[in-house]
Scaffold this active site. Structure first.
Site, PDB file in Angstrom:
ATOM      1  N   LYS A  97       0.841  -1.212   0.000  1.00  0.00           N
ATOM      2  CA  LYS A  97       0.000   0.000   0.000  1.00  0.00           C
ATOM      3  C   LYS A  97       0.870   1.254   0.000  1.00  0.00           C
ATOM      4  CE  LYS A  97      -3.879   2.382   0.428  1.00  0.00           C
ATOM      5  NZ  LYS A  97      -3.623   3.588   1.159  1.00  0.00           N
ATOM      6  N   GLU A 148       0.950   6.704  -6.700  1.00  0.00           N
ATOM      7  CA  GLU A 148      -0.161   7.671  -6.793  1.00  0.00           C
ATOM      8  C   GLU A 148       0.360   9.115  -6.779  1.00  0.00           C
ATOM      9  OE1 GLU A 148      -3.241   6.803  -3.773  1.00  0.00           O
ATOM     10  OE2 GLU A 148      -3.132   8.948  -3.330  1.00  0.00           O
TER      11      GLU A 148
END
Lengths: 294, 294, 294, 294
Positions: free
Chosen positions: A163, A170
């Protein structure tokens, strides 16, 4: 479910919609269905109680895990679904393991859209614990093949490591679109309507993505982003990404540039650039900001 | 259609599949349906002949446009669909305008997938010319709302300006995924199967995109990218993006980092890093590559 | 000497101090010793008149060179000492060569300190022209071995190419010191007096340099750079450095980062960062600037 | 003096040359004047014994400090002159303080040139301890005003914090020169002798520095850096600089780029760039490295 904020609350709803019984606890008594974590533990069906923790990383998560270590028993499983550092997971899991309590860390992506679309899930933990929890993961993940929305990455910590990297990527993606936005906007003689260009990139192009779709929503809502400040926050995960890159000697020029752009965006005045301006004055002999380069 | 390579050939097929009659010319006589551009011009229905040019940018495009200037007439339209610089479009259009020939520049995205999925199109030119050509654009663009796969960006050059920015963004996106890939790969104790993580990011996550889907295809085909060199080419458009950023004083830290990473990837030995190594030797007094930093 | 501004005026003084006769022309009649460039040409001893042009790059330089092409004769030499692009030198030289006028381009470094310390000189041109001009260069360059303050780099354009790279390096050096400054300043619990640290770096350390000495002067004058804005201008040469890097496929991560930091410093609000903020709102569901990262 | 390697050995010599009595200990018995640290402690004049530790950072330093904690007494002072992390200093000092032993951390710059030129010194510790040690610092620092070669930065840890930033700056400076080197070398039609240009930058220019002088030495020794690999190591301090920047939200685009360039220099094949190459194949449909950008 411990923590009924934007993420935890929506996830509880999605779980219930899938027919899974959920008892919710929140530090705010008005949102909470039980008064204490001990009450929560008592309310869950035994054996193999499952508690999903969805509270802010750091001290809040640590406090909840500590308390859960006291009120849960051997064979129960704690899921840390927040944004903990993957090494904190390893410490936390070791502590709970002393009492025979299982630990699974899950990175959860999807934001406020997850309740409807499902959440992308990255899990770390033992095969046995993950298998026990699969009905929960299947309820939360998006429709479609399981392996396209859920992954058992590896041992405890691996879910949050994945993550963390996801969030680092991102940062880079968002900055890439944003730089392109600014370059289009810089030539309004050629590109009078930047939003129309982003809109047209949604189908057929190489750059189409979910973030692009959101960009189109954002531009449509507020063309020119007039109502928004250029101040951009960053979460711990972007920083950890760079730290891990340094630990592994992995060059991350793009992701680090995206992080530093956020740091800069929050500075009312950059000390570094004041220093550069001062230096230019020194050798150029200028007292004003329009100093000429020697 | 002038140029029947990977792009032009596929586009001709997609046009024909939509019921549009196409005559194809290629420099290679074996691929060509007509012998010369003059023959091509003669074969097209008049008035308002339309010629789509799809040949490599630079000299090849210039030569074709030159010849078209001779064989076409007032009222005809040339579409430059290759990767010309947007300022070259402006020059080319002015030259053809002297003979009354219209000029439209179109950035085409979608690669080899475009024949099936449709092509993302960004066009620059006059309203009248664009309107004339809409049947052609509708046949080439993807299914769905027209504005999500086609945009009339602005005057001549605007289509290729938007395509240039599109490609700049693409550089940044690819590099962001690639950096994340390397960081996952660096911890195989935590992430034994990097491909599984990318696969699971396809649904529900913030980073899902078409490029991510292609990344999954690539990893599945060749896990660890063992069969591929780290040598990465760059096209003119990435370079032009940086040049235009400099012209407009727009900071592009991410896109420039992505471009420079490609430059570095092609160097068997970096002169700059040899210089750094040599400098470290000088002040550290070391003769070997494991020199200690003073 | 054409152009009696901060650079040209000081250089004329240094030349005279070395016993070289100088006639000065400036566009501003009050500073000028002659009324026109034609008068200047008439005032110089023949044959082999030498005119040093020291006016802003671009149109002003072009205008002066044009006029000099008319008033000078075969065998005369023009020195372009401003910050022209090296390719402009090549064009200018070719034009003057048609009339038999020599052309030498000289990059001049040293800023306002040059009158006293001497100027670092990088020259491009023919061996014969350079040899003719050596007394002038020797008067302008610093004391010490000639090769440590003057270099005949190569053919016309080479002097300004070297100066362009010099300025690119300068951008990187300044930004490196400035980043260090900001990092020291960020920990005033550990480093209460940043200026004292920079002062102590002047002797014995690896980072000692002339720019460091200037940094000490600047900090001493205005501790904390309170009286200065963080707005930093850039000259053409930093931009050209990046453009040439792109032309030669040379990665310049540091110099480009330094240039982009200057671009950013001049933006009251960054469109790119507004776009990132807007994107974060979209997936995180936040309306405020303190949006939490999904 | 504990540790008689390249740094410690030279420093001991410089101290002796200044009339300060030094007893040297080294883990290698052949270099050592005493057999153990206990012997060293016994050999020093009391009270207020002073031990300068100059061994590699991390475990070696920790082991020596541990042992010194046992063999020294209240009122003695330990100087950690290696490259410890500034937070390690704080831990170490606290431990020694329990036994009444003082602790001063000193960042030492100057490399192998320090014996002759003197060392740039940055110290952290109490005013009293620093004052006690001033004769030692005065012997080690370069000639000239004390404040230009020595600084008492702040409390324990501050010396190594300043040295860490110094080294971060050093990374940026070296990379800036190196990028300029490569850009000069890229145009050998204009710049046939890059070394001559660097040589000429030594006097009068804005970029003159000690590192530039070393660059000239390096180029003169090995023009083109033919005999050296482009593999560049990095020490902990560059990494810590980035980590501290992240902790303080300070953007360091230049210093991080310099660090990442070193990481890249050590990769025989970049996983990230293999990923980019693979991605380009996917959308461009190419199987070879000369894949065309879609």
């Amino acid at each position: 479910m411990v923590g009924l904020g934007r993420m935890g609350g929506n996830m509880a709803e999605r779980l219930r919609a899938a027919g899974i019984e959920v008892t919710g606890y929140d530090a705010n008594p008005q949102n909470s269905e039980v008064a204490t974590l001990a009450d929560l533990a008592a309310a869950l069906p035994q054996p193999r109680r499952v508690v999903w923790v969805m509270v802010p990383a750091g001290a809040p998560t640590a406090a909840v895990l500590d308390e859960l270590g006291r009120v849960l028993d051997e064979g129960d499983i704690v899921i840390e679904g927040g944004n903990s550092h993957f090494e904190a997971d390893q410490t936390n899991a070791a502590k709970l393991a002393e009492r025979g309590i299982g630990y699974v860390d899950v990175g959860v992506s999807g934001g406020v859209w997850g309740r409807e679309n499902g959440y992308g899930l990255m899990a770390g933990g033992s095969d046995a614990d993950i298998e026990t929890l699969m009905p929960v993961f299947d309820a939360l993940r998006p429709e479609g093949p399981r392996e396209e929305g859920f992954v058992h990455v590896g041992p405890v910590g691996a879910g949050h490591y994945a993550k963390m990297v996801h969030n680092g990527i991102e940062y880079g993606l968002m900055q890439a679109y944003a730089e392109g936005y600014e370059l289009l906007e810089a030539r309004d003689d050629l590109v009078p309507d930047v939003g129309a260009v982003f809109t047209a990139w949604q189908r057929g192009t190489v750059v189409r993505s979910w973030l692009l779709d959101l960009m189109v929503r954002a531009i449509t809502t507020d063309p020119g982003f007039e109502e928004i400040s250029d101040w951009v926050d960053d979460s711990g995960e972007g920083r950890w990404t760079i730290e891990e890159a340094i630990n592994s000697a992995v060059p991350l020029p793009v992701i680090s540039a995206a992080l530093f752009a956020r740091f800069s965006s929050r500075q009312p005045s950059s000390p570094a650039m004041r220093a550069v301006a001062a230096l230019r004055q020194q050798f150029g002999g200028h007292a004003t900001k329009a100093a000429q380069q020697a």
